[in-house]
Design a protein around this motif. Structure first.
Motif, mmCIF file in Angstrom:
data_model
loop_
_atom_site.group_PDB
_atom_site.id
_atom_site.type_symbol
_atom_site.label_atom_id
_atom_site.label_comp_id
_atom_site.label_asym_id
_atom_site.label_seq_id
_atom_site.Cartn_x
_atom_site.Cartn_y
_atom_site.Cartn_z
ATOM 1 N N SER A 46 0.817 -1.258 -0.060
ATOM 2 C CA SER A 46 0.017 -0.002 -0.154
ATOM 3 C C SER A 46 0.667 1.156 0.129
ATOM 4 N N ARG A 47 0.232 2.217 -0.508
ATOM 5 C CA ARG A 47 0.940 3.630 -0.332
ATOM 6 C C ARG A 47 0.556 4.601 0.637
ATOM 7 N N ASP A 48 -0.331 4.140 1.517
ATOM 8 C CA ASP A 48 -0.634 4.890 2.631
ATOM 9 C C ASP A 48 -0.275 3.929 4.081
ATOM 10 N N ARG A 49 -0.868 4.217 4.928
ATOM 11 C CA ARG A 49 -0.551 3.574 6.534
ATOM 12 C C ARG A 49 -1.390 2.304 6.480
ATOM 13 N N THR A 50 -1.751 1.628 5.606
ATOM 14 C CA THR A 50 -2.415 0.532 5.592
ATOM 15 C C THR A 50 -1.850 -0.781 6.594
ATOM 16 N N GLN A 51 -0.579 -0.832 6.289
ATOM 17 C CA GLN A 51 0.429 -1.619 7.097
ATOM 18 C C GLN A 51 0.396 -1.482 8.515
ATOM 19 N N GLU A 52 0.658 -0.284 8.765
ATOM 20 C CA GLU A 52 0.701 0.099 10.153
ATOM 21 C C GLU A 52 -0.457 0.179 10.968
ATOM 22 N N LEU A 57 -3.925 -3.197 14.726
ATOM 23 C CA LEU A 57 -5.094 -4.075 15.085
ATOM 24 C C LEU A 57 -4.796 -5.655 15.469
ATOM 25 N N ALA A 58 -3.612 -5.992 14.879
ATOM 26 C CA ALA A 58 -3.282 -7.470 15.199
ATOM 27 C C ALA A 58 -2.798 -7.305 16.494
ATOM 28 N N ALA A 59 -1.820 -6.415 16.981
ATOM 29 C CA ALA A 59 -1.185 -6.361 18.305
ATOM 30 C C ALA A 59 -2.385 -6.113 19.381
ATOM 31 N N ALA A 60 -3.640 -5.704 18.854
ATOM 32 C CA ALA A 60 -4.663 -5.372 19.918
ATOM 33 C C ALA A 60 -5.445 -6.354 20.182
ATOM 34 N N SER A 62 -5.515 -10.871 19.354
ATOM 35 C CA SER A 62 -4.998 -12.201 19.051
ATOM 36 C C SER A 62 -5.961 -12.946 17.766
ATOM 37 N N ARG A 63 -6.997 -12.511 17.950
ATOM 38 C CA ARG A 63 -7.983 -13.259 16.659
ATOM 39 C C ARG A 63 -7.451 -12.424 15.145
ATOM 40 N N VAL A 64 -6.525 -11.635 15.292
ATOM 41 C CA VAL A 64 -6.155 -10.908 13.904
ATOM 42 C C VAL A 64 -4.928 -11.611 13.350
ATOM 43 N N THR A 65 -4.940 -11.980 12.251
ATOM 44 C CA THR A 65 -3.688 -12.682 11.641
ATOM 45 C C THR A 65 -3.080 -11.726 10.388
ATOM 46 N N LEU A 66 -2.020 -11.378 10.167
ATOM 47 C CA LEU A 66 -1.750 -10.728 8.826
ATOM 48 C C LEU A 66 -0.879 -11.845 8.111
ATOM 49 N N VAL A 67 -1.109 -11.503 6.855
ATOM 50 C CA VAL A 67 -0.573 -12.410 5.695
ATOM 51 C C VAL A 67 -0.002 -11.389 4.638
ATOM 52 N N ASP A 68 1.139 -11.565 3.874
ATOM 53 C CA ASP A 68 1.543 -10.661 2.748
ATOM 54 C C ASP A 68 0.605 -11.115 1.487
ATOM 55 N N ASN A 69 0.441 -10.144 0.597
ATOM 56 C CA ASN A 69 -0.093 -10.345 -0.880
ATOM 57 C C ASN A 69 0.792 -9.573 -1.407
ATOM 58 N N PRO A 70 1.961 -9.923 -1.922
ATOM 59 C CA PRO A 70 3.067 -9.055 -2.924
ATOM 60 C C PRO A 70 2.509 -8.391 -3.991
ATOM 61 N N SER A 71 1.593 -9.069 -4.786
ATOM 62 C CA SER A 71 1.046 -8.595 -5.810
ATOM 63 C C SER A 71 0.046 -7.629 -5.637
ATOM 64 N N GLY A 72 -0.794 -7.425 -4.523
ATOM 65 C CA GLY A 72 -1.773 -6.539 -4.315
ATOM 66 C C GLY A 72 -2.955 -6.757 -4.881
ATOM 67 N N ARG A 73 -3.142 -7.882 -5.698
ATOM 68 C CA ARG A 73 -4.186 -7.959 -6.615
ATOM 69 C C ARG A 73 -5.296 -8.797 -5.506
ATOM 70 N N THR A 74 -6.647 -8.395 -5.847
ATOM 71 C CA THR A 74 -7.648 -8.878 -4.825
ATOM 72 C C THR A 74 -7.686 -10.529 -4.958
ATOM 73 N N PRO A 75 -7.561 -11.297 -5.966
ATOM 74 C CA PRO A 75 -7.536 -12.757 -5.914
ATOM 75 C C PRO A 75 -6.541 -13.291 -5.349
ATOM 76 N N ASP A 76 -5.432 -12.731 -5.495
ATOM 77 C CA ASP A 76 -4.168 -13.506 -4.792
ATOM 78 C C ASP A 76 -4.423 -13.080 -3.374
#
Length: 321
Positions: A46-52, A57-60, A62-76
């Motif tokens: 992302s070009r904004d603060r989405t990652q932060e 949210l994940a730190a606050a 434990s039910r939230v898990t983050l995974v990478d989507n390098p392409s940024g495409r929705t189906p991926d």
């Protein structure tokens, strides 16, 4: 609610969603659901603060898990989140949405009662500015996007597609998940494959997801141009899926453009663009009137942008077809 609800995984592909991501995730975590719940967020570059925001949210919780989507495409992103999800009921969510109270509990109940492969409801567009409210009014009207039940509501029952959806995971396995070649329209395309395999896609107005419209005409035009391009791809790959609703925008664009150009040589043809302008002006003012003068004044431009951008995208198609 009973205490025998199956565990649920909510999957969210995210890109440039700093503005709405927090409310989207919180609407999931606030669900009163008796079963186990996890949220898997697939984050694109992302070009904004989405990652932060996502990390906060994940730190606050434990039910939230983050995974990478390098392409940024929705189906991926959807497939990456699906691969990381642990449970057999899958709730599709995005960063522009907000689940209504009781959404997950109701969806699971309807899945169990109907035996459907996928259950979904109404895309309830709600704007926060006058322009966004005008887009929301257009999206919920037949003059804007036709009569699809997930836009305008209707009776519960089998449907060609639904907004987002809540799935029996086994059906996602059967059809191979989301087709990564579809940058847009991947929900419609997968629901088509589910129905071809004998599964039922079920619409119920009990379910609503609040959707935040694009903030200006430029962003709206880009959205609908891209949507039109991928609807063309869908129709070419699955010709049986064609409908009058998909063909109306490109037809309108051809008539308006043809009438404007042809009218230079034969003036009666000017009736085509003038008639269209009258339709979106009178119709837009009429459907926007009850939402206030500032919203109504924006309706003609919003409707025109939606119709003609979709039409141009559909005529343009997708590269490589």
């Amino acid at each position: 609610m009973t205490d025998d609800r199956p565990p649920v995984s909510v999957i969210m592909p995210i890109l440039n969603e700093e503005r709405h991501l927090g409310e989207a995730v919180r609407s999931v975590l606030a669900q009163e659901y008796a079963g186990e719940l996890e949220v898997v967020v697939a984050i694109g570059p992302s070009r904004d603060r989405t990652q932060e925001v996502a990390e906060e949210l994940a730190a606050a919780d434990s039910r939230v898990t983050l995974v990478d989507n390098p392409s940024g495409r929705t189906p991926d992103g959807l497939n990456a989140a699906l691969a990381a999800a642990r449970h057999e009921v899958i709730v599709r969510m995005d960063g522009h949405g907000e689940l209504s109270a009781g959404y997950i509990d109701t969806a699971v109940r309807v899945l169990q009662e109907t035996g459907a492969a996928n259950v979904g409801g109404v895309m309830l567009a709600e704007g926060q500015t006058d322009f966004e409210r005008a887009v929301a009014v257009a999206m919920g009207s037949r003059l804007g996007l036709g009569a699809a039940r997930f836009h305008v509501g209707g009776q519960p029952g089998p449907s060609k597609t639904v907004f987002l959806g809540v799935f029996q995971r086994d059906w996602l396995r059967r059809v191979g998940g989301y087709d990564p070649t579809y940058a847009r329209a991947q929900d419609w395309e997968m629901n088509w494959r589910i129905r071809q395999e004998g599964g039922t896609v079920w619409f119920t107005p009990e379910l609503t997801v609040t959707y935040r419209p694009r903030p200006d005409l430029q962003a709206l035009a880009r959205q609908y141009f891209r949507t039109g391009r991928w609807r063309r791809r869908l129709v070419q790959q699955h010709p049986e899926s064609v409908s009058a609703r998909y063909l109306a925008p490109p037809t309108a664009l051809l008539l308006v453009a043809g009438g404007a150009v042809g009218g230079l040589a034969w003036r009666p043809l000017l009736a085509l663009p003038l008639g269209y302008a009258a339709l979106v002006t009178v119709g837009g003012l009429a459907i926007g009137a009850k939402h206030g003068a500032r919203v109504a004044a924006r309706m003609p431009a919003v409707l025109t942008t939606m119709h003609l951008s979709w039409g141009a995208g559909f005529l343009r198609g997708v590269d490589g077809e």
